[in-house]
Design a protein around this motif. Structure first.
Motif, short mmCIF file in Angstrom:
data_model
loop_
_atom_site.label_atom_id
_atom_site.label_comp_id
_atom_site.label_asym_id
_atom_site.label_seq_id
_atom_site.Cartn_x
_atom_site.Cartn_y
_atom_site.Cartn_z
N THR A 5 10.21 34.76 79.17
CA THR A 5 9.36 35.62 78.19
C THR A 5 8.08 35.15 78.49
O THR A 5 7.12 36.09 78.32
N THR A 48 16.94 39.69 86.12
CA THR A 48 17.32 40.81 85.58
C THR A 48 18.64 41.12 86.21
O THR A 48 19.82 41.46 85.41
N ASP A 51 20.92 38.65 84.17
CA ASP A 51 20.91 39.20 82.75
C ASP A 51 21.96 40.40 82.74
O ASP A 51 22.49 40.45 81.65
N SER A 114 20.65 44.84 80.26
CA SER A 114 19.95 43.64 79.65
C SER A 114 18.75 43.97 78.85
O SER A 114 18.01 44.95 79.42
N ARG A 115 18.52 42.96 77.99
CA ARG A 115 17.28 42.93 77.30
C ARG A 115 16.01 42.68 78.33
O ARG A 115 14.92 43.38 78.32
N GLN A 116 16.14 41.89 79.34
CA GLN A 116 15.20 41.65 80.38
C GLN A 116 14.88 42.89 81.19
O GLN A 116 13.83 43.33 81.53
N VAL A 118 15.12 46.01 80.08
CA VAL A 118 14.30 47.04 79.31
C VAL A 118 13.05 46.35 78.86
O VAL A 118 12.06 47.20 79.12
N THR A 119 12.92 44.98 78.86
CA THR A 119 11.57 44.67 78.73
C THR A 119 10.45 44.66 80.01
O THR A 119 9.36 45.23 79.72
#
Length: 153
Positions: A5, A48, A51, A114-116, A118-119
């Protein structure tokens, strides 16, 4: 807050500030942009793959996803900073995105990212769209007149 984050937030902030500095023609713009994109690359490369594996993404698909993301970020840096190899990076990025698209189209299993991933993807596209906006605002550069054109004027 975890390391991912913090890296993603710092990458977005430094990248956007660097793009703003570049739009204003202020000193330090390239350094800020390199720092932002560098942090984004570190975030993508370091977290990434793991994740995606935890999310259940097939390994081959995960490698192509991360490779296309990393090369896309590098291509954007090369284009913005006018480095040699811009065309090669752009073609490589386009080729990897084409391969990724075909893998996603013909995949039999449900696609999970993973959310990572996409972020980092959203931050990359945000920074790219800001850079493209910056390039679109620039007035066209004057081309020097040739001797034949000077004689007619």
């Amino acid at each position: 807050m975890n390391v991912k984050t913090i890296l993603n937030a710092a990458a977005l902030i430094l990248g956007m500030v660097g793009i703003y500095f570049k739009a204003q023609h202020w000193a330090g713009a390239d350094i800020l942009m390199l720092a932002g994109f560098g942090l984004l690359l570190i975030s993508a490369a370091a977290f990434t793959l793991r994740d995606n594996a935890e999310a259940g993404t097939p390994a081959a698909l995960s490698y192509v996803m991360v490779a296309s993301l990393v090369v896309f970020i590098l291509a954007a840096v090369f284009r913005t900073l006018h480095w040699n190899g811009t065309e090669l990076m752009g073609m490589l990025s386009g080729g990897l995105i084409l391969i990724l698209s075909l893998m996603l189209i013909f995949s039999k299993a449900p696609i999970v990212a993973s959310r990572q991933y996409v972020t980092v993807l959203i931050i990359s596209f945000t920074l790219l769209s800001a850079m493209l906006n910056l390039l679109a605002r620039r007035p066209p550069q004057q081309v020097a007149a040739t001797p034949a054109q000077e004689m007619t004027e």
